[in-house]
Design an enzyme around this catalytic site. Structure first.
Site, PDB file in Angstrom:
ATOM      1  N   GLU A  60     -48.393  40.992 -23.913  1.00 44.68           N
ATOM      2  CA  GLU A  60     -49.100  42.257 -23.691  1.00 44.68           C
ATOM      3  C   GLU A  60     -49.023  43.179 -24.904  1.00 44.68           C
ATOM      4  O   GLU A  60     -49.993  43.880 -25.221  1.00 44.68           O
ATOM      5  CB  GLU A  60     -48.532  42.963 -22.455  1.00 44.68           C
ATOM      6  CG  GLU A  60     -48.932  42.341 -21.128  1.00 44.68           C
ATOM      7  CD  GLU A  60     -48.142  41.073 -20.798  1.00 44.68           C
ATOM      8  OE1 GLU A  60     -47.137  40.799 -21.495  1.00 44.68           O
ATOM      9  OE2 GLU A  60     -48.518  40.373 -19.842  1.00 44.68           O
ATOM     10  N   HIS A 129     -45.681  43.389  -9.822  1.00 46.36           N
ATOM     11  CA  HIS A 129     -47.103  43.215  -9.549  1.00 46.36           C
ATOM     12  C   HIS A 129     -47.628  44.299  -8.602  1.00 46.36           C
ATOM     13  O   HIS A 129     -48.756  44.192  -8.121  1.00 46.36           O
ATOM     14  CB  HIS A 129     -47.365  41.849  -8.920  1.00 46.36           C
ATOM     15  CG  HIS A 129     -47.092  40.691  -9.819  1.00 46.36           C
ATOM     16  ND1 HIS A 129     -45.831  40.363 -10.256  1.00 46.36           N
ATOM     17  CD2 HIS A 129     -47.925  39.781 -10.392  1.00 46.36           C
ATOM     18  CE1 HIS A 129     -45.889  39.290 -11.029  1.00 46.36           C
ATOM     19  NE2 HIS A 129     -47.147  38.926 -11.136  1.00 46.36           N
TER      20      HIS A 129
END
Length: 322
Positions: A60, A129
């Site tokens: 990321e 998540h």
């Protein structure tokens, strides 16, 4: 008009902006042939090819760092972070670099970057998540932060974000990606960043929310025999302070609903704004209905964590009885 889910409206916005402007490119993990973890980029790799829909390594920080460089070189990158929990590795690039380049270079460089991020709980996903980190990025000068709650707003706001000259964090409430359909114009359109939306007008109490929690508020309104004004902020920074001021000055009561943890959440900032701008009109202290100051729990307890209709109805009842 097309009858679209929120996720389909996002795909449509991406496709139309890529058709209109060849500088718009996408990058992220599995966004190419696979079409993204939630299929937001489904079909775009086939239409635009690997030079504009770029599959990246699982990194990321590298995704956002590369996007910053591309933006400074004149492109309009739209990176996707698969889940909000993985913004952590990219935090340094977003906060230390993307948010500061306009100031750092005295306006010589801007970063026209739109970071798309699925956000929030409600889909029974594992740890990392299902978080709601919007307050972290609202607190970062140099970033705009957007979170729609409907397909119509998602398309118009995403197009505005892509065309914005500065970095935008575009949070997408994944719990309602496919929760309901909505009529969406087929042609491109924009919704101004920084402009809230009055979903329901009322005179007894103002309810302020954003993202998936807006849907919970709409459900709560059906159980109340009150005149409730429901405001969807849509943009979390810059906040539409005038919309908040006008509404609470009219109703004299305010309930803020969000699924992020309570302490130092955006609800606290809104309560302070109400105190600063509407103090002489208030009939009761501002109420907050929020998530809890814990990590989002797994599976069976997840829905107990999230604000639901009974908690919203109870808070409105308390503020009316004050």
């Amino acid at each position: 008009m097309a009858n679209l889910f929120l996720i389909q409206a996002i795909t449509e916005a991406l496709r139309q902006e890529m058709e209109a402007d060849e500088d718009v490119i996408l990058l992220g993990e599995d966004i190419g042939i696979n079409g993204g973890v939630f299929r937001a980029t489904d079909g775009l790799f086939k239409q635009f090819g690997p030079r504009r829909v770029v599959d990246t390594p699982l990194a990321e920080s590298g995704i956002i760092g590369s996007a910053i460089g591309l933006a400074m070189a004149g492109l309009k990158p739209v990176p996707e972070i698969q889940f909000e929990g993985f913004l952590g590795p990219a935090y340094d690039q977003i906060v230390t670099h993307a948010a500061r380049f306009r100031t750092r270079t005295r306006g010589r460089f801007t970063v026209p970057l739109t970071v798309r991020v699925p956000v929030g709980g409600g889909i029974h996903a594992p740890e990392l998540h299902s978080d709601s980190p919007e307050a972290v990025y609202v607190h970062t000068p140099g970033l705009k932060v957007v979170m729609p709650s409907s397909a119509y707003d998602a398309k118009g706001l995403l197009i505005s974000a892509i065309r914005d000259p500065d970095p935008v964090i575009f949070f997408e409430p994944k719990r309602i990606y496919r929760a309901f359909r909505e009529e969406v114009p087929e042609e491109p359109y924009t919704i101004p960043i920084g402009q809230a939306k009055v979903i329901e007008e009322g005179t007894d109490v103002t309810v302020i929310s954003w993202g998936a929690s807006v849907v919970q508020c709409i459900n709560a309104l059906d159980e109340l025999d009150l005149s409730v004004e429901l405001i969807d902020l849509r943009t979390l920074y810059p906040l539409d302070v005038e919309a908040i001021r006008q509404s609470v000055s009219k109703t004299g009561r305010c309930v803020v609903v969000h699924e992020a943890p309570r302490t130092a959440g955006l609800g606290a900032e809104i309560a302070t704004l109400v105190q600063e701008h509407c103090f002489e009109y208030l009939e009761a202290p501002v109420q907050r209905v929020t998530g809890f100051d814990t990590v989002m729990p797994y599976y069976k307890l997840e829905l107990d964590y999230l604000p639901d209709t009974p908690r919203i109805v109870e808070a409105i009842g308390q503020i009316m009885a004050y």
